[in-house]
Design a protein around this motif. Structure first.
Motif, mmCIF file in Angstrom:
data_model
loop_
_atom_site.group_PDB
_atom_site.id
_atom_site.type_symbol
_atom_site.label_atom_id
_atom_site.label_comp_id
_atom_site.label_asym_id
_atom_site.label_seq_id
_atom_site.Cartn_x
_atom_site.Cartn_y
_atom_site.Cartn_z
ATOM 1 N N PHE A 104 -18.720 -89.052 -18.771
ATOM 2 C CA PHE A 104 -17.608 -88.394 -19.459
ATOM 3 C C PHE A 104 -18.122 -87.597 -20.652
ATOM 4 N N SER A 105 -19.124 -88.122 -21.352
ATOM 5 C CA SER A 105 -19.738 -87.365 -22.447
ATOM 6 C C SER A 105 -20.334 -86.063 -21.937
ATOM 7 N N ALA A 106 -21.072 -86.136 -20.824
ATOM 8 C CA ALA A 106 -21.699 -84.942 -20.258
ATOM 9 C C ALA A 106 -20.648 -83.915 -19.841
ATOM 10 N N VAL A 107 -19.571 -84.383 -19.227
ATOM 11 C CA VAL A 107 -18.511 -83.472 -18.778
ATOM 12 C C VAL A 107 -17.841 -82.795 -19.967
ATOM 13 N N LEU A 108 -17.518 -83.553 -21.010
ATOM 14 C CA LEU A 108 -16.850 -82.977 -22.183
ATOM 15 C C LEU A 108 -17.735 -81.946 -22.878
ATOM 16 N N ILE A 109 -19.019 -82.263 -23.036
ATOM 17 C CA ILE A 109 -19.936 -81.313 -23.682
ATOM 18 C C ILE A 109 -20.080 -80.054 -22.834
ATOM 19 N N ALA A 110 -20.155 -80.236 -21.522
ATOM 20 C CA ALA A 110 -20.267 -79.073 -20.635
ATOM 21 C C ALA A 110 -19.020 -78.187 -20.736
ATOM 22 N N LEU A 111 -17.854 -78.788 -20.784
ATOM 23 C CA LEU A 111 -16.623 -78.004 -20.893
ATOM 24 C C LEU A 111 -16.561 -77.235 -22.215
ATOM 25 N N VAL A 112 -16.986 -77.869 -23.303
ATOM 26 C CA VAL A 112 -16.994 -77.194 -24.604
ATOM 27 C C VAL A 112 -18.001 -76.041 -24.586
ATOM 28 N N GLY A 113 -19.173 -76.271 -24.003
ATOM 29 C CA GLY A 113 -20.166 -75.197 -23.906
ATOM 30 C C GLY A 113 -19.684 -74.048 -23.044
ATOM 31 N N ALA A 124 -23.795 -74.648 -18.446
ATOM 32 C CA ALA A 124 -23.027 -75.621 -19.224
ATOM 33 C C ALA A 124 -23.290 -77.042 -18.738
ATOM 34 N N ALA A 125 -23.441 -77.214 -17.412
ATOM 35 C CA ALA A 125 -23.727 -78.542 -16.862
ATOM 36 C C ALA A 125 -25.095 -79.036 -17.313
ATOM 37 N N ILE A 126 -26.081 -78.135 -17.340
ATOM 38 C CA ILE A 126 -27.418 -78.510 -17.811
ATOM 39 C C ILE A 126 -27.356 -78.935 -19.274
ATOM 40 N N LEU A 127 -26.670 -78.152 -20.093
ATOM 41 C CA LEU A 127 -26.570 -78.465 -21.515
ATOM 42 C C LEU A 127 -25.796 -79.767 -21.734
ATOM 43 N N GLY A 128 -24.715 -79.957 -20.992
ATOM 44 C CA GLY A 128 -23.933 -81.182 -21.132
ATOM 45 C C GLY A 128 -24.729 -82.419 -20.769
ATOM 46 N N ALA A 129 -25.476 -82.343 -19.658
ATOM 47 C CA ALA A 129 -26.289 -83.493 -19.247
ATOM 48 C C ALA A 129 -27.393 -83.772 -20.261
ATOM 49 N N LEU A 313 -18.815 -80.679 -32.519
ATOM 50 C CA LEU A 313 -18.048 -81.229 -31.405
ATOM 51 C C LEU A 313 -18.913 -82.118 -30.516
ATOM 52 N N VAL A 314 -20.169 -81.730 -30.312
ATOM 53 C CA VAL A 314 -21.064 -82.550 -29.498
ATOM 54 C C VAL A 314 -21.219 -83.944 -30.111
ATOM 55 N N LEU A 315 -21.383 -83.992 -31.435
ATOM 56 C CA LEU A 315 -21.561 -85.270 -32.111
ATOM 57 C C LEU A 315 -20.284 -86.110 -32.094
ATOM 58 N N LEU A 316 -19.130 -85.453 -32.067
ATOM 59 C CA LEU A 316 -17.850 -86.167 -32.084
ATOM 60 C C LEU A 316 -17.357 -86.530 -30.693
ATOM 61 N N LEU A 317 -17.841 -85.813 -29.674
ATOM 62 C CA LEU A 317 -17.335 -86.055 -28.328
ATOM 63 C C LEU A 317 -17.838 -87.368 -27.741
ATOM 64 N N ARG A 318 -18.993 -87.842 -28.212
ATOM 65 C CA ARG A 318 -19.476 -89.125 -27.695
ATOM 66 C C ARG A 318 -18.487 -90.245 -28.018
ATOM 67 N N PRO A 319 -18.025 -90.398 -29.283
ATOM 68 C CA PRO A 319 -17.004 -91.421 -29.531
ATOM 69 C C PRO A 319 -15.731 -91.211 -28.716
ATOM 70 N N VAL A 320 -15.330 -89.944 -28.534
ATOM 71 C CA VAL A 320 -14.136 -89.655 -27.735
ATOM 72 C C VAL A 320 -14.302 -90.170 -26.312
ATOM 73 N N ALA A 321 -15.526 -90.058 -25.776
ATOM 74 C CA ALA A 321 -15.780 -90.517 -24.409
ATOM 75 C C ALA A 321 -15.996 -92.023 -24.333
ATOM 76 N N PHE A 322 -16.720 -92.581 -25.311
ATOM 77 C CA PHE A 322 -17.153 -93.971 -25.198
ATOM 78 C C PHE A 322 -16.084 -94.983 -25.602
#
Length: 493
Positions: A104-113, A124-129, A313-322
């Motif tokens: 979920f973290s990877a997906v959220l980061i990819a969508l933001v990118g 975006a998928a590469i960056l998210g992963a 957003l990348v730093l904040l999205l991990r708590p949103v996912a986890f």
């Protein structure tokens, strides 16, 4: 081919990394500062902005070699360090962390990118992963803190040990999607078979053959324990080569080989952790020095409104996912929040993005620069977080295991130690020598300092032995009030 000047400077740099890491190991451990800070600073000193001794760019052959070697060692160390019993006991927590948490973290980061940075979906998928991967070097020091609860330590240890194996296939498939060639269903099926079946199978076969060969030689001739560490490294490289030879992913094969060894041969794992893990850490720190010369600082050149917002957003999205992902786990909300926050980005993220750069994926150099900015911010925030917020935290009393017969206090001897009891070797003690020392009136303590995995998996215990965790031996000795004038016989095999 490397020129003599580059070859000599590389050897000098390797020597500097080993010397500096050894000299500063005590200071770094006591201060709580991450080692990464020291080696990025060392890279900056010798780089173009400093003494101009080394200048590394993404096209440097040495970077490709070091990056490949480092990722191999990261994946192998992660896998071989996994405690299979702990994984079974914490299977729900592991599934939540590695499954919905990481993905979920990877997906959220990819969508933001994709939306914010206007990246194509494969990029975006590469960056998210890549940015969903946690850094094992920063986590290693953090996980040794006695103030961490068992749930936090186990969750982060399982995540750092397995999330790269989940994220790596995403990067490999996304790289294939950017090739510019039209891939039909048969091509995608073939790619999936190579990545998800052929590569792990090659690694598992190499691991099985390695364990079987070692067991045979052990029974017939014996193998020196220190050489088993070197043997582990050889297995990692053999697994990588085997998968690449059949056009699979050597990185996934390395993880599968390490996982096989972890499941079948605990002793070999402990040997690797004694020496091989240190060797792996040296390679990772060397990679940080190379990145620190100029590459990682390139992230500062693109610091602008959009990239800084993306980084935040990348730093904040991990708590949103986890935090939602960990709701089914039976852990406190405090522990859930700590797990969700502490996901440092570092070398693993850079190495995963570099796979796309080495594959000449269009736009991958821009991804690497963005990744550098996020990693720099993460190193500062996550690196200083334990130092600032956890310094005064009390140790988790349930984490340090007591002596094997209960919470045992060894009384100090009131007799004056005799001087006529001689030890033939102060490093290796015979049981008869310990009896002689004890008869002479010198207090003797038997300490069980086996590694945590060996201790937990063992079916036997030493009666009345003091349990000293190898990472917290001094603290455990103080807690158990072991006499300072005692002769300590330590079991560490």
């Amino acid at each position: 081919m490397l020129s003599p000047e580059i070859f000599l400077s590389t050897l000098a740099l390797i020597g500097a990394v080993i010397v500096v890491s050894a000299l500063l190991s005590g200071f770094v451990e006591r201060s709580g500062l991450p080692q990464v800070f020291v080696f990025l600073a060392l890279g900056a000193v010798i780089g173009p902005a400093g003494l101009r001794l080394v200048d590394i760019d993404v096209d440097s052959p040495i970077l490709r070699v070091v990056a490949t070697l480092s990722l191999v060692l990261v994946l192998f160390t992660d896998a071989v360090s996994l405690n299979i019993r702990e994984l079974g006991e914490r299977k729900l927590l592991a599934a939540l962390v590695i499954g919905p948490g990481t993905l979920f973290s990877a997906v959220l980061i990819a969508l933001v990118g994709w939306k914010l940075l206007d990246l194509s979906f494969p990029l975006a998928a590469i960056l998210g992963a890549a940015l969903a991967s946690t850094d094992p070097v920063l986590l290693r020091g953090f996980l040794k803190r006695p103030s961490l609860s068992t749930g936090v330590r186990q969750a982060l240890r399982l995540e750092s040990g397995m999330n790269d194996a989940v994220l790596l296939p995403i990067v490999l498939i996304a790289i294939a999607a950017t090739s510019g060639q039209h891939l039909n269903s048969g091509d995608w099926s073939g790619l999936a078979i190579k990545v998800l079946l052929l590569s792990p199978a090659a690694g598992a076969l190499v691991g099985l053959a390695a364990v079987a060969s070692l067991e045979f030689v052990r029974r017939r001739f014996g193998v020196r324990r220190d050489y088993e560490s070197i043997y582990s490294l050889g297995v990692a490289f053999a697994a990588y080569a085997a998968a690449e030879a059949v056009h699979g992913s050597g990185f996934l094969a390395v993880f599968a080989a390490g996982l096989t060894i972890s499941a079948l041969d605990v002793e070999l794992c402990d040997c690797f952790l004694e020496y091989g893990e240190t060797t792996a850490e040296m390679a990772l720190l060397f990679a940080f020095v190379l990145f620190g010369t100029s590459l990682i600082w390139s992230g500062l050149t693109i610091a602008g409104p959009l990239t800084l917002i993306f980084t935040l957003l990348v730093l904040l999205l991990r708590p949103v996912a986890f935090i939602p992902a960990l709701i089914p786990a039976r852990i406190s909300w405090k522990d859930r929040g700590l797990i969700a926050w502490f996901g440092p980005r570092g070398l693993s993220s850079l190495l995963l993005v570099l796979l796309a750069v080495f594959a000449n994926v269009p736009g991958s150099r821009n991804l690497f620069t963005i990744c550098c900015l996020v990693v720099l911010c993460s190193i500062v925030l996550h690196g200083l977080f334990p130092l600032v917020f956890l310094r005064g935290a009390k140790p988790d009393k349930g984490e340090a295991r007591p002596a094997v017969g209960g919470e045992k206090t060894v009384p100090s001897s009131s007799a004056s130690p005799a001087t006529d009891a001689q030890l033939s070797d102060a490093e290796y003690l015979e049981l008869s020598e310990l009896d002689e020392v004890e008869r002479a009136g010198i207090p003797v303590v038997i300490a069980d300092a086996r590694t945590e995995r060996t201790y937990n998996d063992s079916e036997w215990e030493i009666p009345d032995a003091a349990r000293l965790h190898p990472d917290r031996a001094a603290a455990d000795a103080d807690r158990l009030k072991l006499p300072l004038d005692a002769v300590v016989g330590v079991l560490c095999a």
